[in-house]
Design a protein around this motif. Structure first.
Motif, PDB file in Angstrom:
ATOM      1  N   ALA A   1     -11.515 -12.197 -18.573  1.00  0.00           N
ATOM      2  CA  ALA A   1     -10.177 -11.468 -18.524  1.00  0.00           C
ATOM      3  C   ALA A   1     -10.588 -10.418 -19.624  1.00  0.00           C
ATOM      4  CB  ALA A   1      -9.100 -12.348 -18.926  1.00  0.00           C
ATOM      5  N   ALA A   2     -11.059 -10.664 -20.872  1.00  0.00           N
ATOM      6  CA  ALA A   2     -11.346  -9.425 -21.580  1.00  0.00           C
ATOM      7  C   ALA A   2     -12.233  -8.475 -21.327  1.00  0.00           C
ATOM      8  CB  ALA A   2     -11.789 -10.010 -22.850  1.00  0.00           C
ATOM      9  N   LEU A   3     -13.225  -8.887 -20.459  1.00  0.00           N
ATOM     10  CA  LEU A   3     -14.166  -8.245 -19.825  1.00  0.00           C
ATOM     11  C   LEU A   3     -13.790  -7.118 -18.662  1.00  0.00           C
ATOM     12  CD1 LEU A   3     -17.902  -8.831 -18.898  1.00  0.00           C
ATOM     13  CD2 LEU A   3     -16.393  -7.896 -17.029  1.00  0.00           C
ATOM     14  N   GLY A   4     -12.798  -7.863 -17.977  1.00  0.00           N
ATOM     15  CA  GLY A   4     -12.174  -6.979 -16.802  1.00  0.00           C
ATOM     16  C   GLY A   4     -11.140  -6.024 -17.391  1.00  0.00           C
ATOM     17  N   ARG A   5     -10.492  -6.153 -18.497  1.00  0.00           N
ATOM     18  CA  ARG A   5      -9.593  -5.391 -19.195  1.00  0.00           C
ATOM     19  C   ARG A   5     -10.533  -4.113 -19.392  1.00  0.00           C
ATOM     20  NH1 ARG A   5      -7.005  -9.843 -21.082  1.00  0.00           N
ATOM     21  NH2 ARG A   5      -7.932  -9.674 -22.983  1.00  0.00           N
ATOM     22  N   GLN A   6     -11.701  -4.437 -20.306  1.00  0.00           N
ATOM     23  CA  GLN A   6     -12.454  -3.344 -20.590  1.00  0.00           C
ATOM     24  C   GLN A   6     -13.058  -2.376 -19.582  1.00  0.00           C
ATOM     25  OE1 GLN A   6     -15.170  -4.357 -23.998  1.00  0.00           O
ATOM     26  NE2 GLN A   6     -14.318  -6.425 -23.737  1.00  0.00           N
TER      27      GLN A   6
ATOM     28  N   ASP B   1     -11.219  -4.396  -3.255  1.00  0.00           N
ATOM     29  CA  ASP B   1     -10.620  -5.643  -3.495  1.00  0.00           C
ATOM     30  C   ASP B   1     -11.463  -6.301  -4.443  1.00  0.00           C
ATOM     31  OD1 ASP B   1      -8.823  -7.950  -2.952  1.00  0.00           O
ATOM     32  OD2 ASP B   1     -10.673  -8.753  -2.017  1.00  0.00           O
ATOM     33  N   GLN B   2     -12.764  -6.416  -4.494  1.00  0.00           N
ATOM     34  CA  GLN B   2     -13.804  -7.051  -5.381  1.00  0.00           C
ATOM     35  C   GLN B   2     -13.261  -6.350  -6.768  1.00  0.00           C
ATOM     36  OE1 GLN B   2     -14.801  -9.805  -4.546  1.00  0.00           O
ATOM     37  NE2 GLN B   2     -13.869  -9.294  -2.567  1.00  0.00           N
ATOM     38  N   VAL B   3     -13.341  -5.086  -6.747  1.00  0.00           N
ATOM     39  CA  VAL B   3     -13.223  -4.399  -8.103  1.00  0.00           C
ATOM     40  C   VAL B   3     -11.942  -4.856  -8.902  1.00  0.00           C
ATOM     41  CG1 VAL B   3     -12.563  -2.205  -9.015  1.00  0.00           C
ATOM     42  CG2 VAL B   3     -14.406  -2.439  -7.418  1.00  0.00           C
ATOM     43  N   ARG B   4     -10.853  -4.836  -8.137  1.00  0.00           N
ATOM     44  CA  ARG B   4      -9.546  -5.401  -8.686  1.00  0.00           C
ATOM     45  C   ARG B   4      -9.403  -6.771  -8.990  1.00  0.00           C
ATOM     46  NH1 ARG B   4      -5.914  -1.541  -8.405  1.00  0.00           N
ATOM     47  NH2 ARG B   4      -5.963   0.082  -6.628  1.00  0.00           N
ATOM     48  N   LYS B   5     -10.264  -7.765  -8.380  1.00  0.00           N
ATOM     49  CA  LYS B   5     -10.425  -9.050  -8.951  1.00  0.00           C
ATOM     50  C   LYS B   5     -11.036  -9.228 -10.193  1.00  0.00           C
ATOM     51  CE  LYS B   5     -10.733 -11.257  -4.228  1.00  0.00           C
ATOM     52  NZ  LYS B   5     -11.312 -12.187  -3.087  1.00  0.00           N
ATOM     53  N   VAL B   6     -12.214  -8.244 -10.225  1.00  0.00           N
ATOM     54  CA  VAL B   6     -13.207  -8.371 -11.420  1.00  0.00           C
ATOM     55  C   VAL B   6     -12.229  -7.820 -12.734  1.00  0.00           C
ATOM     56  CG1 VAL B   6     -15.025  -7.351 -12.822  1.00  0.00           C
ATOM     57  CG2 VAL B   6     -15.429  -8.131 -10.548  1.00  0.00           C
ATOM     58  N   GLU B   7     -11.486  -6.764 -12.319  1.00  0.00           N
ATOM     59  CA  GLU B   7     -10.650  -6.298 -13.524  1.00  0.00           C
ATOM     60  C   GLU B   7      -9.410  -7.187 -13.782  1.00  0.00           C
ATOM     61  OE1 GLU B   7     -11.493  -1.414 -12.590  1.00  0.00           O
ATOM     62  OE2 GLU B   7      -9.470  -2.244 -12.075  1.00  0.00           O
ATOM     63  N   ALA B   8      -8.988  -7.994 -12.942  1.00  0.00           N
ATOM     64  CA  ALA B   8      -8.042  -9.153 -13.158  1.00  0.00           C
ATOM     65  C   ALA B   8      -8.459 -10.094 -13.747  1.00  0.00           C
ATOM     66  CB  ALA B   8      -7.122  -9.443 -11.796  1.00  0.00           C
ATOM     67  N   GLY B   9      -9.711 -10.324 -13.989  1.00  0.00           N
ATOM     68  CA  GLY B   9     -10.292 -11.381 -14.467  1.00  0.00           C
ATOM     69  C   GLY B   9     -10.383 -12.652 -13.646  1.00  0.00           C
ATOM     70  N   LYS B  10     -10.335 -12.466 -12.429  1.00  0.00           N
ATOM     71  CA  LYS B  10     -10.571 -13.619 -11.388  1.00  0.00           C
ATOM     72  C   LYS B  10     -11.959 -13.693 -10.860  1.00  0.00           C
ATOM     73  CE  LYS B  10      -5.553 -12.628  -9.765  1.00  0.00           C
ATOM     74  NZ  LYS B  10      -4.770 -12.351  -8.422  1.00  0.00           N
ATOM     75  N   ARG B  11     -12.520 -12.766 -11.171  1.00  0.00           N
ATOM     76  CA  ARG B  11     -14.103 -12.897 -10.630  1.00  0.00           C
ATOM     77  C   ARG B  11     -15.288 -12.776 -11.732  1.00  0.00           C
ATOM     78  NH1 ARG B  11     -16.092 -15.239  -6.008  1.00  0.00           N
ATOM     79  NH2 ARG B  11     -17.228 -13.364  -5.438  1.00  0.00           N
TER      80      ARG B  11
END
Length: 286
Positions: A28-33, A57-67
């Motif tokens: 989650a922290a990495l996604g926020r950064q 879609d994958q970019v948003r999943k990573v940024e949301a801390g889901k991937r």
């Protein structure tokens, strides 16, 4: 490796296990950064995804801390966002959570161990497996892994073998049932390359590798596998099939029982020299 059917681009990582608290927090922290870096660069998610060759879609999943993104995702992001290595540096944190928690825990324990012992009766020990053998082995499991899960498990198994890069390395003692060296998991050529790899690894000075012949009439390992790790501070942990419900134990008296059985197994098996000769002979037959 799984695929995003919406645009045909490769998925950038693995799903986050919601029960893995450490993993959830780190990702989650990495996604926020990553999102902050992207927005500061004035790039939309779709534009950024196209630039690093991943779907929106994958970019948003990573940024949301889901991937959990793969390492190359961060490499590409660092380059596209002109981060000067700051995003690449996040791989250090990512390395701590990219694999399932139980495997991370095992890898950490193995990394700290000064002595590792194991008797294996179903398959070749994970620390000695080639990548293609590990992949073929995971394919035999039921229910079957998804392609994504397969990649994650294979990567995790290979990561454990970093202990061979330690200096000094741990004292490693492994006894393998003869059948594990004959069963052609993945096919004859996969087995052949696995045997060739074994011959290379068992030459290392810190490894004692022994084969338990099928012809042995007396066998102290009939209850199943045994594993134990010993640490520099004198503590240890071990487990065995058929004893203590298969759970890890650290009580000295319980460990003594496991070591007693393992010691008898080693005495009943071929010597390390005989075992190397056995593998060479088996390789010639394969």
């Amino acid at each position: 490796m799984s695929v995003d059917n919406s645009d045909g681009t490769e998925e950038p990582g693995w799903d986050v296990d919601p029960e893995d608290e450490q993993g959830v927090a780190v990702v989650a922290a990495l996604g926020r950064q990553l999102k902050t870096w992207r927005e500061s660069a004035g790039m939309r998610a779709a534009e950024f995804g196209a630039a690093i060759q991943y779907g929106e879609d994958q970019v948003r999943k990573v940024e949301a801390g889901k991937r959990i993104p793969r390492a190359e995702y961060l490499d590409r992001a660092d380059e596209v966002l002109n981060a000067g290595g700051k995003i690449k540096a996040m791989k250090v944190d990512l390395e701590q959570v990219r694999y399932p928690k139980r495997i991370r825990d095992l890898k950490q324990r193995e990394a700290k161990a000064v002595e590792i012992g194991a008797y294996n009766n179903h398959n070749i020990h994970g620390l000695l497996q080639t990548e293609e053998y590990a992949r073929a082995l995971f394919r035999t499991l039921r229910p079957a892994y998804t392609s994504d899960e397969m990649e994650r498990m294979v990567s995790a198994r290979m990561a454990r073998q970093s202990i061979f890069q330690r200096s000094p390395g741990p004292a490693l003692s492994i006894v393998q049932e003869e059948v594990t060296l004959r069963r052609p998991i993945g096919g004859t050529m996969v087995l052949r390359r696995q045997l060739e790899h074994l011959l290379e690894v068992v030459q290392l000075p810190n490894i004692e590798f022994q084969v338990m012949p099928t012809s042995r009439e007396d066998h102290a390992g009939m209850l199943g596998l045994i594993q134990f790790l010993k640490f520099g501070d004198g503590t240890a942990v071990g487990r065995a099939d058929g004893v203590f419900y298969g759970r890890p134990v650290s009580d000295p008296k319980q460990l003594q029982l496991l070591e007693l059985r393992y010691g008898i197994i080693r005495a009943q098996a071929l010597t390390p020299r005989e075992s190397r000769a056995f593998i060479e002979e088996l390789l010639g037959e394969t």
